[in-house]
Design a protein around this motif. Structure first.
Motif, PDB file in Angstrom:
ATOM      1  N   LEU A 144     -32.450 -84.114  27.210  1.00  0.00           N
ATOM      2  CA  LEU A 144     -31.892 -82.934  27.560  1.00  0.00           C
ATOM      3  C   LEU A 144     -31.557 -82.068  26.468  1.00  0.00           C
ATOM      4  N   VAL A 146     -28.861 -78.486  25.840  1.00  0.00           N
ATOM      5  CA  VAL A 146     -27.849 -77.423  26.559  1.00  0.00           C
ATOM      6  C   VAL A 146     -27.777 -76.450  25.328  1.00  0.00           C
ATOM      7  N   THR A 158     -36.152 -75.377  33.386  1.00  0.00           N
ATOM      8  CA  THR A 158     -34.592 -74.701  32.744  1.00  0.00           C
ATOM      9  C   THR A 158     -33.912 -74.311  34.001  1.00  0.00           C
ATOM     10  N   GLN A 159     -32.534 -74.220  33.546  1.00  0.00           N
ATOM     11  CA  GLN A 159     -31.591 -74.043  34.679  1.00  0.00           C
ATOM     12  C   GLN A 159     -30.407 -73.054  33.780  1.00  0.00           C
ATOM     13  N   TRP A 161     -26.987 -72.770  33.183  1.00  0.00           N
ATOM     14  CA  TRP A 161     -25.890 -73.544  33.332  1.00  0.00           C
ATOM     15  C   TRP A 161     -24.401 -72.912  33.382  1.00  0.00           C
ATOM     16  N   LEU A 270     -29.688 -75.384  30.632  1.00  0.00           N
ATOM     17  CA  LEU A 270     -30.146 -76.852  30.644  1.00  0.00           C
ATOM     18  C   LEU A 270     -31.603 -76.758  30.602  1.00  0.00           C
ATOM     19  N   TRP A 272     -35.077 -79.507  30.194  1.00  0.00           N
ATOM     20  CA  TRP A 272     -35.558 -80.874  30.256  1.00  0.00           C
ATOM     21  C   TRP A 272     -37.223 -80.606  30.614  1.00  0.00           C
ATOM     22  N   GLU A 282     -31.612 -86.611  35.925  1.00  0.00           N
ATOM     23  CA  GLU A 282     -31.453 -85.890  37.085  1.00  0.00           C
ATOM     24  C   GLU A 282     -29.962 -86.266  37.267  1.00  0.00           C
ATOM     25  N   ARG A 285     -27.799 -83.968  34.867  1.00  0.00           N
ATOM     26  CA  ARG A 285     -27.990 -82.713  35.412  1.00  0.00           C
ATOM     27  C   ARG A 285     -26.991 -82.473  36.515  1.00  0.00           C
ATOM     28  N   THR A 286     -26.873 -83.418  37.226  1.00  0.00           N
ATOM     29  CA  THR A 286     -25.936 -83.326  38.432  1.00  0.00           C
ATOM     30  C   THR A 286     -24.600 -83.293  38.099  1.00  0.00           C
ATOM     31  N   THR A 289     -23.835 -79.752  36.313  1.00  0.00           N
ATOM     32  CA  THR A 289     -23.722 -78.826  37.264  1.00  0.00           C
ATOM     33  C   THR A 289     -22.327 -78.837  37.918  1.00  0.00           C
TER      34      THR A 289
END
Length: 295
Positions: A144, A146, A158-159, A161, A270, A272, A282, A285-286, A289
């Protein structure tokens, strides 16, 4: 020999009788007796002797029971490890992160991860190069990332963050450091800047130059630094001001006064692998978040 047969031998030794072991194992006595005879046949040795109304292990039986206890415990530990891995509770995880992230919610999130997932082997790698971080995720060196500007690649997920303001870090005592309200972008043309070399952090370099151009000012670059500590040291030495993520206030450098930079922000993502199947990724990531949700 099947693990269940080893369990039968341990139960007989601990209960001291076929009847007691059968009740414990929810078997009939004839069934357990047949299983014991089958074990003795396979091993070519007598495992238990009758003494009075009970059974005691022979020398061979003692060896078998001792080893069986260890084997059964190891088998149960293996099954538990598998269950934990399937739930993302154990394993090895390598996270690479942009320098400023650790001063913000990333630090708190990683602390929670270590507290809640003590079986996870967490490896951290700081980086200032966005392309290297994304490439490292693709190549499997990192699980992962950042980072600020992810590589555009269909193999990456991607997210967005964390968004945080940009701040102008000024030499203490400089006239621009006195007002409490956010500094206008035009302030970037009123003081020399200390900045990242573009080859070290192209995203941060381009971000600052774009801010200057957007404000209609030509940046005067007085010095460059390859780490936040170096940039802030240059600011304290009155080489100029540095534009950094607001979370760097946490470093509290003597001789440096931070002032918010109006109408600006920087974004961390984020990143991955899109085909990632590791449940541990996962889970983190939770956690990440949720960390910014409460920030």
């Amino acid at each position: 020999m099947e693990l269940r047969l080893l369990g039968y031998a341990v139960a007989i030794a601990e209960e001291g009788s076929i009847s007691g072991a059968a009740r414990r194992l929810h078997l009939t006595q004839p069934t357990l007796s047949r299983q014991l005879r089958e074990m003795e046949r396979q091993l070519g040795a007598r495992l238990f002797l009758r003494e009075g109304r009970g059974l005691t292990p022979t020398q061979a039986g003692q060896v078998l029971v001792r080893r069986a206890v260890a084997v059964l415990a190891e088998a149960e530990a293996a099954l538990e490890d598998v269950r934990l891995a399937a739930r993302g509770m154990t394993g090895r995880l390598t996270v690479t992160f942009a320098g400023s992230g650790i001063n913000g919610p990333l630090g708190a999130a990683l602390s929670r991860l270590r507290r809640e997932l003590p079986r996870v082997d967490l490896q951290l790698a700081e980086s200032f190069n966005d392309a290297e971080m994304s490439t490292g995720v693709l190549e499997g060196r990192y699980d992962l990332a950042v980072q600020r500007l992810p590589m555009r690649d269909a193999r990456l997920a991607t997210q967005v963050w964390w968004r945080e303001p940009l701040t102008l870090f000024l030499p203490a005592g400089h006239p621009l450091a006195y007002p409490a309200e956010p500094a206008p972008l035009t302030a970037l043309g009123q003081i020399p800047l200390v900045i990242w070399p573009r080859e070290v952090s192209p995203r941060s370099y381009d971000e600052i130059i774009a801010l200057c151009h957007g404000a209609g000012v030509v940046p005067q670059i007085s010095a460059a630094g390859r780490s936040v500590q170096t940039l802030l040291a240059l600011v304290a030495a009155k080489f100029g001001a540095a534009v950094l993520a607001d979370s760097h206030r946490a470093l509290r450098r003597v001789g440096v006064t931070p002032r918010p930079l109006a109408d600006t922000s920087t974004t961390l993502h984020l990143v991955w692998r899109a085909d990632e199947t590791n449940p541990l990724v996962e889970r983190i990531r939770t956690i990440l978040t949720e960390a910014v949700g409460g920030a």
